[in-house]
Design a protein around this motif. Structure first.
Motif, PDB file in Angstrom:
ATOM      1  N   ASP A 230      -5.595  -1.967   9.275  1.00  0.00           N
ATOM      2  CA  ASP A 230      -5.635  -2.576   7.944  1.00  0.00           C
ATOM      3  C   ASP A 230      -6.271  -1.677   6.886  1.00  0.00           C
ATOM      4  OD1 ASP A 230      -8.237  -2.622   8.777  1.00  0.00           O
ATOM      5  OD2 ASP A 230      -8.555  -4.775   8.490  1.00  0.00           O
ATOM      6  N   THR A 231      -6.607  -0.452   7.240  1.00  0.00           N
ATOM      7  CA  THR A 231      -7.311   0.451   6.327  1.00  0.00           C
ATOM      8  C   THR A 231      -6.567   1.782   6.221  1.00  0.00           C
ATOM      9  OG1 THR A 231      -9.394  -0.570   7.013  1.00  0.00           O
ATOM     10  CG2 THR A 231      -9.543   1.467   5.768  1.00  0.00           C
ATOM     11  N   PHE A 232      -6.273   2.181   4.991  1.00  0.00           N
ATOM     12  CA  PHE A 232      -5.424   3.346   4.763  1.00  0.00           C
ATOM     13  C   PHE A 232      -6.015   4.262   3.689  1.00  0.00           C
ATOM     14  CE2 PHE A 232      -3.096  -0.557   5.615  1.00  0.00           C
ATOM     15  CZ  PHE A 232      -2.533  -0.261   6.847  1.00  0.00           C
ATOM     16  N   VAL A 233      -5.611   5.507   3.739  1.00  0.00           N
ATOM     17  CA  VAL A 233      -6.058   6.499   2.768  1.00  0.00           C
ATOM     18  C   VAL A 233      -4.873   6.879   1.896  1.00  0.00           C
ATOM     19  CG1 VAL A 233      -7.043   8.805   2.459  1.00  0.00           C
ATOM     20  CG2 VAL A 233      -7.780   7.376   4.379  1.00  0.00           C
ATOM     21  N   ARG A 234      -5.101   6.916   0.574  1.00  0.00           N
ATOM     22  CA  ARG A 234      -4.016   7.287  -0.335  1.00  0.00           C
ATOM     23  C   ARG A 234      -4.588   7.987  -1.553  1.00  0.00           C
ATOM     24  NH1 ARG A 234      -3.071   3.905  -4.726  1.00  0.00           N
ATOM     25  NH2 ARG A 234      -0.904   4.612  -4.702  1.00  0.00           N
ATOM     26  N   PRO A 235      -3.829   8.924  -2.133  1.00  0.00           N
ATOM     27  CA  PRO A 235      -4.299   9.607  -3.340  1.00  0.00           C
ATOM     28  C   PRO A 235      -4.119   8.733  -4.577  1.00  0.00           C
ATOM     29  CG  PRO A 235      -2.134  10.422  -2.718  1.00  0.00           C
ATOM     30  CD  PRO A 235      -2.538   9.450  -1.651  1.00  0.00           C
TER      31      PRO A 235
ATOM     32  N   VAL B 208       0.871  -1.171   0.000  1.00  0.00           N
ATOM     33  CA  VAL B 208       0.000   0.000   0.000  1.00  0.00           C
ATOM     34  C   VAL B 208       0.909   1.222   0.000  1.00  0.00           C
ATOM     35  CG1 VAL B 208      -1.891   1.190   1.144  1.00  0.00           C
ATOM     36  CG2 VAL B 208      -1.720  -1.290   1.308  1.00  0.00           C
ATOM     37  N   SER B 209       0.914   1.946  -1.088  1.00  0.00           N
ATOM     38  CA  SER B 209       1.916   2.999  -1.298  1.00  0.00           C
ATOM     39  C   SER B 209       1.378   4.399  -1.036  1.00  0.00           C
ATOM     40  CB  SER B 209       2.428   2.939  -2.749  1.00  0.00           C
ATOM     41  OG  SER B 209       2.971   1.679  -3.047  1.00  0.00           O
ATOM     42  N   ASP B 210       2.269   5.258  -0.560  1.00  0.00           N
ATOM     43  CA  ASP B 210       2.023   6.693  -0.492  1.00  0.00           C
ATOM     44  C   ASP B 210       0.788   7.043   0.331  1.00  0.00           C
ATOM     45  OD1 ASP B 210       2.726   9.304  -1.099  1.00  0.00           O
ATOM     46  OD2 ASP B 210       1.636   9.342  -3.010  1.00  0.00           O
ATOM     47  N   ILE B 211       0.647   6.450   1.503  1.00  0.00           N
ATOM     48  CA  ILE B 211      -0.553   6.709   2.300  1.00  0.00           C
ATOM     49  C   ILE B 211      -0.518   8.111   2.906  1.00  0.00           C
ATOM     50  CG2 ILE B 211      -0.788   4.252   2.835  1.00  0.00           C
ATOM     51  CD1 ILE B 211      -0.009   5.030   5.779  1.00  0.00           C
ATOM     52  N   THR B 212      -1.693   8.700   3.039  1.00  0.00           N
ATOM     53  CA  THR B 212      -1.826  10.029   3.640  1.00  0.00           C
ATOM     54  C   THR B 212      -2.700  10.004   4.885  1.00  0.00           C
ATOM     55  OG1 THR B 212      -3.700  10.525   2.185  1.00  0.00           O
ATOM     56  CG2 THR B 212      -1.517  11.196   1.423  1.00  0.00           C
ATOM     57  N   GLY B 213      -3.277   8.844   5.179  1.00  0.00           N
ATOM     58  CA  GLY B 213      -4.118   8.721   6.362  1.00  0.00           C
ATOM     59  C   GLY B 213      -4.237   7.274   6.799  1.00  0.00           C
ATOM     60  N   ILE B 214      -4.573   7.071   8.076  1.00  0.00           N
ATOM     61  CA  ILE B 214      -4.713   5.726   8.648  1.00  0.00           C
ATOM     62  C   ILE B 214      -6.060   5.636   9.344  1.00  0.00           C
ATOM     63  CG2 ILE B 214      -3.793   4.088  10.336  1.00  0.00           C
ATOM     64  CD1 ILE B 214      -1.029   5.353   9.848  1.00  0.00           C
TER      65      ILE B 214
ATOM     66  N   ALA C  22      -1.702 -10.647   5.728  1.00  0.00           N
ATOM     67  CA  ALA C  22      -1.244 -10.823   7.103  1.00  0.00           C
ATOM     68  C   ALA C  22      -0.136  -9.837   7.448  1.00  0.00           C
ATOM     69  CB  ALA C  22      -0.761 -12.260   7.305  1.00  0.00           C
ATOM     70  N   ILE C  23       0.672  -9.475   6.453  1.00  0.00           N
ATOM     71  CA  ILE C  23       1.756  -8.519   6.637  1.00  0.00           C
ATOM     72  C   ILE C  23       1.471  -7.311   5.758  1.00  0.00           C
ATOM     73  CG2 ILE C  23       4.253  -8.147   6.496  1.00  0.00           C
ATOM     74  CD1 ILE C  23       4.502 -11.254   6.511  1.00  0.00           C
ATOM     75  N   LYS C  24       1.449  -6.139   6.356  1.00  0.00           N
ATOM     76  CA  LYS C  24       1.169  -4.913   5.618  1.00  0.00           C
ATOM     77  C   LYS C  24       2.487  -4.223   5.265  1.00  0.00           C
ATOM     78  CE  LYS C  24      -3.209  -5.517   6.909  1.00  0.00           C
ATOM     79  NZ  LYS C  24      -3.110  -6.736   7.744  1.00  0.00           N
ATOM     80  N   ILE C  25       2.691  -3.971   3.985  1.00  0.00           N
ATOM     81  CA  ILE C  25       3.870  -3.227   3.517  1.00  0.00           C
ATOM     82  C   ILE C  25       3.393  -1.834   3.134  1.00  0.00           C
ATOM     83  CG2 ILE C  25       5.783  -3.148   1.882  1.00  0.00           C
ATOM     84  CD1 ILE C  25       5.964  -5.622   3.488  1.00  0.00           C
ATOM     85  N   ILE C  26       3.915  -0.804   3.798  1.00  0.00           N
ATOM     86  CA  ILE C  26       3.366   0.544   3.656  1.00  0.00           C
ATOM     87  C   ILE C  26       4.472   1.559   3.412  1.00  0.00           C
ATOM     88  CG2 ILE C  26       2.033   2.358   4.820  1.00  0.00           C
ATOM     89  CD1 ILE C  26       0.958   0.063   6.656  1.00  0.00           C
ATOM     90  N   THR C  27       4.233   2.474   2.468  1.00  0.00           N
ATOM     91  CA  THR C  27       5.094   3.654   2.349  1.00  0.00           C
ATOM     92  C   THR C  27       4.241   4.881   2.664  1.00  0.00           C
ATOM     93  OG1 THR C  27       4.703   3.862  -0.056  1.00  0.00           O
ATOM     94  CG2 THR C  27       6.657   2.634   0.665  1.00  0.00           C
TER      95      THR C  27
ATOM     96  N   ILE D 236      -9.326  10.398  -3.837  1.00  0.00           N
ATOM     97  CA  ILE D 236      -8.758   9.789  -2.639  1.00  0.00           C
ATOM     98  C   ILE D 236      -9.376   8.409  -2.445  1.00  0.00           C
ATOM     99  CG2 ILE D 236      -8.416  10.003  -0.154  1.00  0.00           C
ATOM    100  CD1 ILE D 236      -6.954  12.109  -1.818  1.00  0.00           C
ATOM    101  N   ALA D 237      -8.535   7.386  -2.335  1.00  0.00           N
ATOM    102  CA  ALA D 237      -9.005   6.017  -2.155  1.00  0.00           C
ATOM    103  C   ALA D 237      -8.805   5.571  -0.707  1.00  0.00           C
ATOM    104  CB  ALA D 237      -8.253   5.070  -3.089  1.00  0.00           C
ATOM    105  N   THR D 238      -9.805   4.881  -0.182  1.00  0.00           N
ATOM    106  CA  THR D 238      -9.673   4.205   1.104  1.00  0.00           C
ATOM    107  C   THR D 238      -9.412   2.736   0.806  1.00  0.00           C
ATOM    108  OG1 THR D 238     -11.157   5.749   2.210  1.00  0.00           O
ATOM    109  CG2 THR D 238     -10.800   3.622   3.273  1.00  0.00           C
ATOM    110  N   VAL D 239      -8.250   2.259   1.208  1.00  0.00           N
ATOM    111  CA  VAL D 239      -7.786   0.926   0.813  1.00  0.00           C
ATOM    112  C   VAL D 239      -7.702   0.020   2.027  1.00  0.00           C
ATOM    113  CG1 VAL D 239      -5.923  -0.349  -0.303  1.00  0.00           C
ATOM    114  CG2 VAL D 239      -6.431   1.978  -1.038  1.00  0.00           C
ATOM    115  N   LYS D 240      -8.326  -1.145   1.929  1.00  0.00           N
ATOM    116  CA  LYS D 240      -8.241  -2.134   3.007  1.00  0.00           C
ATOM    117  C   LYS D 240      -7.402  -3.312   2.534  1.00  0.00           C
ATOM    118  CE  LYS D 240     -10.922  -4.994   6.181  1.00  0.00           C
ATOM    119  NZ  LYS D 240     -12.259  -5.373   6.657  1.00  0.00           N
ATOM    120  N   SER D 241      -6.404  -3.664   3.318  1.00  0.00           N
ATOM    121  CA  SER D 241      -5.535  -4.795   2.998  1.00  0.00           C
ATOM    122  C   SER D 241      -5.824  -5.944   3.954  1.00  0.00           C
ATOM    123  CB  SER D 241      -4.066  -4.384   3.106  1.00  0.00           C
ATOM    124  OG  SER D 241      -3.223  -5.518   3.013  1.00  0.00           O
ATOM    125  N   ASN D 242      -6.092  -7.115   3.397  1.00  0.00           N
ATOM    126  CA  ASN D 242      -6.313  -8.309   4.205  1.00  0.00           C
ATOM    127  C   ASN D 242      -5.073  -9.184   4.297  1.00  0.00           C
ATOM    128  OD1 ASN D 242      -8.942  -7.591   4.719  1.00  0.00           O
ATOM    129  ND2 ASN D 242      -9.799  -8.783   3.046  1.00  0.00           N
TER     130      ASN D 242
END
Length: 333
Positions: free
Chosen positions: A145-150, A135-141, A165-170, A157-163
Motif C-alpha cells: 500500500d506504499t509507493f514512491v513517485r516523483p 497512484v501514478s508514475d511510481i518508481t518504487g514499492i 481497498a483497490i489500488k490503481i497504479i501506473t 520524491i514522495a512516499t505515498v500510502k493508499s488506504n
C-alpha cells in the motif's frame, strides 16, 4: 546540484478503507501489431514486487500471438483473454470497463499498467469507475500500500500510502527492469464479457513510421532542442542516429516550434527515457526536459552556451556550435 531530491512526508490518500490482507494483482497488457509493449514488461516486474499472484489481462480482436507471449513471461500466474472485435483498437472507454468488470469478478486488490500513453488513458477511467484514487508514475514499492513517485518534475520524491481497498497504479518503466521469460506457460481463461461503449468509435490513426529504434525502448537516443533552429536541421541528428543505431527525440521547445512531430517529445509532458547513451543537442536543459531523461546512464551535451543548465547533469559536455560539431562527430563515427 541542479536537481533537488528530498524525502517528502508520507502522503495518505485515505478514504476510510482497510488495507487488503491478501494481495492479488491484475496487470493490463499493452500491445501493438501482435507484440507486447516493452513498458508492460517493466510494469510486470513492479507488479511482482507487490507480493501475491499476478494475472495478466490481454484484450484484442485477435490476441492469440500476444497471449502466447504473455503466458511465458516470468511472474505471470494466469492470463485472462478478452477476444472481441471491440478491443481491436483498444479504445480506453471499452478497455477501462473491461478492467473494472474483471476486478469485480475476481476481486483483485491491485490494478497495474505502464505509465505510457495507453496506461494514462485507461487507468484514470478505471479509478473513476471504482471510485478510488490512482497512484501514478511510481518508481518504487515499499509495500502493498506504499509507493514512491516523483513530484515537481522529479525534483522531489514522495512516499505515498493508499488506504483504498483497490489500488490503481501506473508504473514508470525506466524504474524497473524488464521481466524475463518462464520455463512453462501460464494457464489462460476467458475474461468477463462487457458491453461496448457507444460514447466513442475508432475512425483512423496516422502513425509515424521509422526504421530507427522505438524512442521508449532505445538504448541510444539523440535529442534536439530549439538550438536546431528548424525541422530541416534535424537531418543532422538523423544522420548521426543512423550511424550508431539510435532513436531521435526532441525537447518540448522544438516540438512547440513545429520542428518535429510531438511523438518525439521527451520530458515531463512527453516520453520518459533512460537509455545507455543520451546525446542532447542544442537543448538548454529546462526542468521539464530533465524530468524525461535524467535517469539515462550516460548523458552527453552539445551546446554553444557554457552556462546552459544541461551541463550540470551531463557526464560529458561539449561547448561548441552544433552545426559544426555534429557533422564532424558523424563523420568520425
Amino acid at each position: 546540484m541542479f536537481a533537488l531530491r528530498r524525502a517528502v512526508p508520507t502522503l495518505s490518500l485515505a478514504r476510510g478503507y482497510a488495507t487488503s490482507g491478501n494481495v492479488s494483482t491484475l496487470l493490463l497488457v499493452e500491445h501493438k501489431d501482435n507484440k507486447v509493449a516493452a513498458s508492460t514488461l517493466n510494469a510486470l516486474t513492479a507488479a511482482s514486487h507487490l507480493g501475491g499472484s499476478v494475472t495478466a489481462l490481454v484484450a484484442g480482436g485477435a490476441p492469440e500471438a500476444v497471449v502466447g507471449e504473455v503466458s511465458k513471461l516470468a511472474g505471470v500466474s494466469k492470463v485472462l483473454v478478452a477476444k472481441d472485435a471491440a478491443f481491436t483498437h483498444a479504445l480506453p472507454e471499452t478497455v477501462s470497463t473491461l478492467l473494472v468488470e474483471t476486478q469485480k469478478k475476481h476481486g483483485f486488490t491491485h490494478l497495474v499498467a505502464a505509465h505510457s500513453a495507453f496506461g494514462k488513458n485507461v487507468m484514470p477511467r478505471a479509478a473513476a469507475l471504482l471510485d478510488v484514487a490512482q497512484v501514478s508514475d511510481i518508481t518504487g514499492i515499499n509495500g502493498a500500500d506504499t509507493f514512491v513517485r516523483p513530484i515537481y518534475a522529479g525534483n522531489a520524491i514522495a512516499t505515498v500510502k493508499s488506504n483504498d481497498a483497490i489500488k490503481i497504479i501506473t508504473v514508470r518503466g525506466t524504474a524497473f527492469p524488464a521481466a524475463g521469460h518462464a520455463d512453462a506457460a501460464a494457464p489462460t481463461e476467458a475474461a468477463p464479457s462487457v458491453s461496448v461503449s457507444a460514447s466513442s468509435e475508432f475512425v483512423s490513426e496516422h502513425m509515424q513510421k521509422s526504421d530507427r529504434p522505438e524512442l521508449d525502448s532505445a538504448t541510444r537516443v539523440i535529442a534536439g532542442g530549439r538550438g536546431m533552429k528548424n525541422g530541416e536541421n534535424f537531418q543532422l541528428l538523423y544522420d548521426m542516429a543512423d550511424k550508431i543505431g539510435a532513436a531521435v527525440g526532441a525537447s518540448r521547445a522544438a516540438v512547440d516550434a513545429g520542428y518535429v512531430d510531438n511523438s518525439l517529445q521527451i520530458g515531463q509532458t512527453g516520453k520518459i527515457v533512460a537509455p545507455e547513451l543520451y546525446i542532447a543537442v542544442g537543448i538548454s536543459g529546462a526542468i521539464q526536459h530533465l524530468a524525461g531523461m535524467k535517469d539515462s546512464k550516460t548523458i552527453v551535451a552539445i551546446n554553444k552556451d557554457p552556462e546552459a543548465p544541461i551541463f550540470q547533469v551531463a557526464d560529458y559536455g561539449l561547448v561548441a556550435d552544433l552545426f559544426v560539431a555534429v557533422p564532424e562527430l558523424t563523420k568520425k563515427l
